[in-house]
Design an enzyme around this catalytic site. Structure first.
Site, mmCIF file in Angstrom:
data_model
loop_
_atom_site.group_PDB
_atom_site.id
_atom_site.type_symbol
_atom_site.label_atom_id
_atom_site.label_comp_id
_atom_site.label_asym_id
_atom_site.label_seq_id
_atom_site.Cartn_x
_atom_site.Cartn_y
_atom_site.Cartn_z
ATOM 1 N N VAL A 12 0.801 -1.102 0.071
ATOM 2 C CA VAL A 12 -0.171 -0.016 0.073
ATOM 3 C C VAL A 12 0.772 1.348 0.016
ATOM 4 O O VAL A 12 0.560 2.154 -0.696
ATOM 5 C CB VAL A 12 -0.916 0.001 1.074
ATOM 6 C CG1 VAL A 12 -1.698 1.337 1.224
ATOM 7 C CG2 VAL A 12 -1.995 -1.165 1.096
ATOM 8 N N ALA A 64 2.675 1.550 7.876
ATOM 9 C CA ALA A 64 3.368 0.516 8.483
ATOM 10 C C ALA A 64 2.793 -0.268 9.808
ATOM 11 O O ALA A 64 1.939 0.171 10.499
ATOM 12 C CB ALA A 64 4.622 1.032 8.990
ATOM 13 N N TYR A 131 -3.797 -9.774 16.100
ATOM 14 C CA TYR A 131 -3.560 -8.602 15.174
ATOM 15 C C TYR A 131 -4.792 -7.753 15.472
ATOM 16 O O TYR A 131 -4.668 -6.589 15.439
ATOM 17 C CB TYR A 131 -3.420 -9.275 13.814
ATOM 18 C CG TYR A 131 -3.570 -8.288 12.697
ATOM 19 C CD1 TYR A 131 -2.614 -7.272 12.582
ATOM 20 C CD2 TYR A 131 -4.630 -8.153 11.913
ATOM 21 C CE1 TYR A 131 -2.471 -6.551 11.537
ATOM 22 C CE2 TYR A 131 -4.880 -7.165 10.962
ATOM 23 C CZ TYR A 131 -3.809 -6.403 10.831
ATOM 24 O OH TYR A 131 -3.907 -5.326 9.695
ATOM 25 N N LYS A 135 -5.095 -3.676 16.437
ATOM 26 C CA LYS A 135 -5.501 -2.674 15.670
ATOM 27 C C LYS A 135 -6.618 -1.939 16.425
ATOM 28 O O LYS A 135 -6.582 -0.590 16.490
ATOM 29 C CB LYS A 135 -5.852 -3.061 14.246
ATOM 30 C CG LYS A 135 -4.799 -3.343 13.266
ATOM 31 C CD LYS A 135 -4.289 -2.266 12.797
ATOM 32 C CE LYS A 135 -3.339 -2.561 11.688
ATOM 33 N NZ LYS A 135 -2.686 -1.275 11.031
ATOM 34 N N GLY A 180 -4.510 -24.054 -12.493
ATOM 35 C CA GLY A 180 -5.674 -24.661 -13.264
ATOM 36 C C GLY A 180 -6.180 -25.798 -12.734
ATOM 37 O O GLY A 180 -6.821 -26.666 -13.566
#
Length: 295
Positions: A12, A64, A131, A135, A180
């Protein structure tokens, strides 16, 4: 505008730096190690010195982070995520206040709200892993700092991001499609929100300039949710590959995944994770966004 972008060599961050510079902004690109056009800040910790990088900046975009790990094995995972995603973030924001920065855009995650479901602004936050908890804690710490100092904090809770150079789960899915092989995913009818990288960097640029963005938490998406089955077909089409999907009930695959210790990964593949961008404030912001992109 002079803007500090952290994680400037990431998926990003690198796209954002390029986009902001193309718009005429002066960008300070912060990276862990020294590169040709960046400022090296080292490993993100609660003691990182941002003085040089922040000098003269009007805004910060913090991309970051210690990223989500599907197979996180560390016994002290919460502490590791907290050091980088909470303490290091708050350290940067505090130094930004001292440096006279006006606006701080924080790239959070929908995982701050939970692992599965359909989320809106009104949905209570119930993060389920280290995580997501880190946040959410970072969001709360930034909001407290904003109330104390007047720093204009903008929080973007991001769903799965895709685009050129994508890594992680999306990249893995592309690799599977590229082989595939027949896949038992023809009967998955879940709902997943995605966000294209180009849309994200455009939205971040708007959040830097739009007065109404300050103090808000946004749940952005492309606005067209897809199932896992639809996503795989779209990836195959974009790659010019044929894909053979045969229907197997997701309940059976979840049961089988449980026997081999893969149920959490299977739940993410078959479950819902969508965001609602239809609330009035979000509709207004998206309308402004569309008008901005037309001009």
């Amino acid at each position: 505008m002079k803007v500090l972008v952290t994680g400037a060599n990431g998926f990003v961050g690198s796209a954002l730096v390029e986009h902001l510079r193309a718009q005429g902004h002066y960008v300070v690109a912060a990276t862990r190690g020294q590169t040709k056009n960046s400022v090296a800040v080292g490993v993100l910790t609660s003691a990182t010195d941002w003085t040089l990088a922040l000098r003269g900046c009007d805004a910060v975009v913090h991309t970051a982070a210690r990223v989500h790990q599907m197979k996180e094995q560390a016994a002290d995972a919460d502490a590791l995520y907290r050091e980088t995603n909470v303490e290091a973030t708050l350290n940067l924001a505090r130094q930004a206040v001292v440096a006279g920065v006006r606006r701080f855009v924080f790239l959070s995650s929908i995982k701050a709200m939970g692992e599965a479901g359909r989320f809106s602004e009104a949905t209570p936050c119930r993060p389920e892993d280290a995580y997501g908890r880190s946040k959410r804690e970072a969001e709360q710490a930034l909001q407290t700092l904003a109330a104390e100092t007047g720093l204009e904090v903008v929080i973007l809770r991001l769903p799965l991001i895709y685009g050129a150079g994508v890594k992680g789960n999306f990249r893995s899915l592309m690799g599977i499609v590229n082989k595939g092989l027949p896949l038992p995913l023809g009967a998955v009818r879940n709902v997943r929100s995605l966000l294209y990288l180009g849309n994200l960097v455009d939205l971040v640029a708007l959040c830097l300039a739009q007065p109404a963005a300050a103090g808000r938490v946004w749940l952005p998406s492309d606005g067209a949710d897809v199932s896992t089955t639809q996503l795989i077909r779209a990836i195959a089409k974009a790659m010019g590959r044929n894909v053979s999907l045969f229907p197997v009930p997701p309940s059976l695959m979840l049961l089988a995944a449980g026997f081999i210790g893969k149920r959490p990964a299977a739940a993410r593949l078959f479950g819902d994770l969508s965001v609602d961008s239809s609330t009035p404030p979000v509709r207004a912001a998206l309308r402004d966004w569309r008008e901005h992109r037309k001009s």
